[in-house]
Design an enzyme around this catalytic site. Structure first.
Site, PDB file in Angstrom:
ATOM      1  CE1 TYR A 135      58.075  12.437  43.909  1.00  0.00           C
ATOM      2  CE2 TYR A 135      59.461  10.571  44.519  1.00  0.00           C
ATOM      3  CZ  TYR A 135      58.222  11.090  44.203  1.00  0.00           C
ATOM      4  OH  TYR A 135      57.119  10.272  44.205  1.00  0.00           O
ATOM      5  CE  LYS A 136      64.023   7.949  47.339  1.00  0.00           C
ATOM      6  NZ  LYS A 136      62.835   7.152  47.752  1.00  0.00           N
ATOM      7  CD  GLU A 188      55.552   4.811  51.589  1.00  0.00           C
ATOM      8  OE1 GLU A 188      55.116   5.906  51.977  1.00  0.00           O
ATOM      9  OE2 GLU A 188      55.535   4.455  50.387  1.00  0.00           O
ATOM     10  CG  ASN A 239      59.186   4.676  47.949  1.00  0.00           C
ATOM     11  OD1 ASN A 239      60.274   4.870  47.432  1.00  0.00           O
ATOM     12  ND2 ASN A 239      58.257   5.612  48.020  1.00  0.00           N
ATOM     13  CG  HIS A 286      53.491   7.293  39.976  1.00  0.00           C
ATOM     14  ND1 HIS A 286      52.285   6.638  39.887  1.00  0.00           N
ATOM     15  CD2 HIS A 286      54.117   6.777  41.068  1.00  0.00           C
ATOM     16  CE1 HIS A 286      52.193   5.749  40.868  1.00  0.00           C
ATOM     17  NE2 HIS A 286      53.284   5.815  41.589  1.00  0.00           N
ATOM     18  NE  ARG A 295      57.905   0.022  43.987  1.00  0.00           N
ATOM     19  CZ  ARG A 295      58.213   1.254  44.404  1.00  0.00           C
ATOM     20  NH1 ARG A 295      57.391   1.912  45.220  1.00  0.00           N
ATOM     21  NH2 ARG A 295      59.336   1.838  44.036  1.00  0.00           N
ATOM     22  CE1 TYR A 297      61.928   6.195  43.156  1.00  0.00           C
ATOM     23  CE2 TYR A 297      61.290   5.602  40.932  1.00  0.00           C
ATOM     24  CZ  TYR A 297      60.947   5.968  42.215  1.00  0.00           C
ATOM     25  OH  TYR A 297      59.627   6.089  42.559  1.00  0.00           O
TER      26      TYR A 297
END
Length: 331
Positions: free
Chosen positions: A309-310, A258, A215, A183, A213, A24
């Site tokens: 979390y995901k 994303e 995700n 966050h 970036r 991560y």
């Protein structure tokens, strides 16, 4: 299978794991160049228009009609709204001049969206020259979710946005929060100082600079809206996927990626945060053997706290099982 034989949706999919090991991180890189994958390439333009354009925007309008609060803007973000609108209009017109155009004559601007059949004259800063707030107006014409970060008091603040395709979060809840507060739930990154470093990097962006970036997470079915507000609509499928036939997992479980762009606006000094969501079912991921192996390995290696979390604690197991049963991955 060569890249030439792959469906276009696969060849241009932004597969997010280009390296042998996954960790991560902020994984930020300059925008504007094409990223090459094992299947093709993607990523030249910050605003993407593809075969899902009309369908995605129809879905956005449906969601906004049911929940107008997916658009949020604090009063001091008015100038940033207007700058965002004209910035995105220029991007669309530059990338697709056959479908979009933007012209200016003094204070009067003229915008044409040939895909939607929209034709609008307006004056920047004059609210009644548009049928709705400028961020909402342009947000209904791009496939990306749009968030505006204001910079003040030595920090970034999420003070405006139009977000209909959130992945298990809520703009309505986050609006007005600082970057660090937004966050706060992310595991691991605080101990490693990732989020404060990311904020410092973003606050150092100069006008016009663009970075991007990726995700990722997993989503059951081609559902763009997995916002916190609609959890009752999609949470059950995530819980029950593993109880259905394994053969259905390849069709129903999607790798959700994303592509996020971060752009410093010049006049308002806000940071424009664009989030374009791409969905590819596992059966299409499996068309690229290298992708199937990498996805399998990532799902196996991902720490439990990151999986929680995901939101993939319940779906990664069926995904791993399907990849092992229906592809040539090495366990």
């Amino acid at each position: 299978m060569t890249a030439f034989a792959l469906p276009a949706r696969v060849a241009r999919f932004p597969f997010p794991f280009p390296h042998e090991t996954y960790r991560y991180s902020t994984n930020v890189e300059p925008a504007g160049t094409r990223a090459v994958t094992a299947a093709g390439s993607w990523g030249e333009d910050p605003v993407d228009v593809d075969e899902f354009y009309l369908g995605d925007l129809a879905e956005r309008d449906r969601i906004l009609g049911a929940d107008p609060d997916r658009f949020q803007a604090l009063p001091h973000m008015e100038a940033a709204q207007w700058e965002t609108m004209t910035t995105l209009m220029r991007m669309l017109a530059d990338a697709h001049p056959d479908r979009f155009s933007l012209a200016r004559d003094g204070d009067r601007w003229h915008w044409r969206n040939g895909e939607l059949g929209w034709d609008q004259s307006f004056v920047v800063g004059v609210a009644d020259s548009l049928p709705e707030p400028p961020l909402r107006y342009i947000g209904r014409q791009v496939q990306e979710d749009v968030v505006l970060l204001d910079q003040r008091e030595g920090a970034l603040w999420g003070d405006a946005g139009l977000v209909t395709f959130a992945a298990d979060w809520s703009l309505r809840f986050d609006v007005g929060m600082s970057f660090l507060q937004i966050h706060g739930p992310v595991p691991r990154v605080h101990e490693e100082g990732v989020i404060p470093r990311a904020q410092q990097f973003l606050m150092g962006l100069q006008a016009g600079q663009r970075y991007r970036r990726t995700n990722w997470t997993l989503t059951v079915d081609r559902r763009l809206d997995t916002a916190t507000e609609t959890y009752p609509d999609w949470g059950r499928d995530r819980r029950l996927l593993g109880e259905g036939p394994l053969a259905d997992v390849g069709r129903r479980l999607h790798l959700r990626v994303e592509v996020q762009h971060l752009i410093r606006l010049g006049a308002s000094n806000a940071i424009l945060f664009l989030i374009r969501t791409h969905l590819l079912p596992f059966e299409d991921v499996a068309l690229v053997p290298e992708w199937a192996q990498r996805l399998h390995d990532i799902l196996v290696e991902l720490p439990d706290d990151m999986a929680d979390y995901k939101g993939i604690a319940r779906t990664r197991g069926p995904g791993i099982d399907w990849l092992r049963a229906h592809t040539g991955v090495n366990a």
